[in-house]
Design a protein around this motif. Sequence first.
Motif, PDB file in Angstrom:
ATOM      1  N   VAL A 374       6.246 -48.962   9.976  1.00 40.51           N
ATOM      2  CA  VAL A 374       5.804 -48.754  11.345  1.00 40.51           C
ATOM      3  C   VAL A 374       4.664 -49.711  11.692  1.00 40.51           C
ATOM      4  O   VAL A 374       4.662 -50.344  12.754  1.00 40.51           O
ATOM      5  N   VAL A 375       3.692 -49.830  10.803  1.00 41.62           N
ATOM      6  CA  VAL A 375       2.583 -50.752  11.031  1.00 41.62           C
ATOM      7  C   VAL A 375       3.094 -52.174  11.175  1.00 41.62           C
ATOM      8  O   VAL A 375       2.658 -52.938  12.035  1.00 41.62           O
ATOM      9  N   GLN A 376       4.039 -52.553  10.324  1.00 38.65           N
ATOM     10  CA  GLN A 376       4.591 -53.910  10.379  1.00 38.65           C
ATOM     11  C   GLN A 376       5.314 -54.159  11.704  1.00 38.65           C
ATOM     12  O   GLN A 376       5.145 -55.218  12.323  1.00 38.65           O
ATOM     13  N   GLY A 381       5.773 -56.976  16.270  1.00 37.71           N
ATOM     14  CA  GLY A 381       6.630 -56.865  17.438  1.00 37.71           C
ATOM     15  C   GLY A 381       8.104 -56.974  17.134  1.00 37.71           C
ATOM     16  O   GLY A 381       8.895 -57.418  17.971  1.00 37.71           O
ATOM     17  N   GLY A 382       8.499 -56.567  15.924  1.00 37.44           N
ATOM     18  CA  GLY A 382       9.903 -56.645  15.542  1.00 37.44           C
ATOM     19  C   GLY A 382      10.726 -55.527  16.153  1.00 37.44           C
ATOM     20  O   GLY A 382      10.193 -54.499  16.584  1.00 37.44           O
ATOM     21  N   PRO A 383      12.055 -55.679  16.208  1.00 41.35           N
ATOM     22  CA  PRO A 383      12.926 -54.638  16.774  1.00 41.35           C
ATOM     23  C   PRO A 383      12.961 -53.405  15.880  1.00 41.35           C
ATOM     24  O   PRO A 383      12.952 -53.513  14.649  1.00 41.35           O
ATOM     25  N   VAL A 384      13.004 -52.251  16.499  1.00 45.67           N
ATOM     26  CA  VAL A 384      13.045 -51.003  15.742  1.00 45.67           C
ATOM     27  C   VAL A 384      14.479 -50.721  15.308  1.00 45.67           C
ATOM     28  O   VAL A 384      15.441 -51.221  15.911  1.00 45.67           O
ATOM     29  N   ASP A 387      18.558 -46.142  14.103  1.00 50.01           N
ATOM     30  CA  ASP A 387      18.288 -44.772  13.706  1.00 50.01           C
ATOM     31  C   ASP A 387      16.777 -44.545  13.750  1.00 50.01           C
ATOM     32  O   ASP A 387      16.052 -44.888  12.817  1.00 50.01           O
ATOM     33  N   ARG A 388      16.291 -43.987  14.848  1.00 52.27           N
ATOM     34  CA  ARG A 388      14.855 -43.793  15.024  1.00 52.27           C
ATOM     35  C   ARG A 388      14.267 -42.854  13.971  1.00 52.27           C
ATOM     36  O   ARG A 388      13.073 -42.896  13.687  1.00 52.27           O
ATOM     37  N   ARG A 389      15.099 -41.990  13.378  1.00 53.78           N
ATOM     38  CA  ARG A 389      14.600 -41.046  12.384  1.00 53.78           C
ATOM     39  C   ARG A 389      13.981 -41.765  11.198  1.00 53.78           C
ATOM     40  O   ARG A 389      13.117 -41.217  10.511  1.00 53.78           O
ATOM     41  N   ALA A 390      14.426 -43.000  10.953  1.00 51.92           N
ATOM     42  CA  ALA A 390      13.889 -43.758   9.828  1.00 51.92           C
ATOM     43  C   ALA A 390      12.394 -43.983   9.982  1.00 51.92           C
ATOM     44  O   ALA A 390      11.660 -44.063   9.000  1.00 51.92           O
ATOM     45  N   LEU A 391      11.922 -44.077  11.235  1.00 52.01           N
ATOM     46  CA  LEU A 391      10.499 -44.273  11.483  1.00 52.01           C
ATOM     47  C   LEU A 391       9.777 -42.958  11.712  1.00 52.01           C
ATOM     48  O   LEU A 391       8.658 -42.758  11.243  1.00 52.01           O
ATOM     49  N   LEU A 392      10.419 -42.064  12.430  1.00 55.14           N
ATOM     50  CA  LEU A 392       9.764 -40.817  12.808  1.00 55.14           C
ATOM     51  C   LEU A 392       9.570 -39.883  11.623  1.00 55.14           C
ATOM     52  O   LEU A 392       8.523 -39.251  11.469  1.00 55.14           O
TER      53      LEU A 392
END
Length: 475
Positions: A374-376, A381-384, A387-392
């Motif tokens: 997440v910090v990276q 400014g890279g694309p997320v 699957d948003r769950r990977a970050l959340l």
Amino acid sequence: MNIVVVGYGMAGSRLAAELHARSADHKVTVLGAEPHRAYNRIMLSTLLAGKIDEPDMELAEVAGQGVDVRTGAGVVAVDRIAREVRTDDGDRISYDHLVLATGSRAVVPPLAGIDPADLPARVVAFRTLDDCRRILAVARDARSVLVLGGGLLGLEAARGLAARGLDVTVVHPMGHLMERQLDPAAGAVLAGTLEELGVRTELAVAASGVDVDADEIRLRLTDGRTLAADLLVLSCGVRPDTELAVAAGLTVERGVVVDDRLRTSDPDISAIGDCAQHDGAVTGLVAPAWAQARVVAQVLTGEDPTARYRPRPPVTRLKAAGIDLAAMGDPSTGPGEELTFADPARGTYARLRIHQERLTGAILLGDNPSVGAVVQLFDRGGPVPVDRRALLLGRALGTAAAPAGSPALMPDATTVCQCNDVPKRALVACWRAGARTVDDVVAATRAGTGCGGCRDAVAGIVAWLSEADSVAVPR
């Protein structure tokens, strides 16, 4: 060229090191008001907790070979006409270029019963190593502590003192902790985590006065209550130390105003670190200060006369045992989608804001294996991921050979150490060059010498590399 640096804190000492590494043609004089060698101010709360000793905080000494470091030498005046500075012992030192790295000073609120210029022994503003020593001296015979201020530094101090077995209460005038970085929900989860770690909080109430006697401190609150303790620690923010700049006639607003080359309104004077104001903003973080030191060194030594300071979005990390917190941007406002997850019982909270497939803000509190990713993403400014769950939730996808969170999955361009801008590839290159321990890698790359938040990541990468002799290590 005679370069004089006023201030031997984290910014001034780094500038001295950057100048020393680039050129032997300049004479550098560093004047530090504190009597100590340069130390990592970020680690003061760790010292309070008893996890390290004072020598563990010391930064690499830069003296000799054209660098003259003078500690206990406070500068009291700058004469721009004569191009010289005057120290508190009457010495006059000429300069061709002057760099102000005077840092910031602790804010002591106006409280009835105490004189900000002469605080009682049981009342200490937490900012310097000497402050830390005074706190520890009182804490040895204390049982209870009040910390006034629920910001980043105040909470780190509170956690450090609680780790020593003291009864700690944080008094904060706002409705939730760390209101500059957190939303109310995250603040509530953080307060719950602190409670489990032995730190109580009194929120939405201000202090109005202090009564001090030989036995205790009594803090009067605006709601009519009084809290008693053996020690009162003031952590009510900091203010850029601009006194010299104001007296010298430089342009000063909140801080000393500088341009992209960190030059002040006098082209023969620069300012870096906490005292500097660039593009309307001041910062109390180490990464921008060190980036500014690098730019000034590049310009003054001629290595890159066109070098310019370009600030990067700040990431705030709370460095306290038992608490893992990262906050960046503003996830509560702005366009785009918002994702949240809260599990107060386990001290976990996550909130992300994503706009045009880019992360624009995040709060991660508690155990989340994806915090590095997440910090990276925020920093670069890279694309997320789709699957948003990977970050959340930290559910990063891995393989049987490389589980989620493994250094093997970390891209080479990933910035492991934000403070020193050290990517993974630099750590790998250092290991290939022969460094085989964490201490060796840290010494060669400076990773982990700022806030210390990346130390575990560096150790993980070194361990992975040590186990990867039989396989190809990604370049």
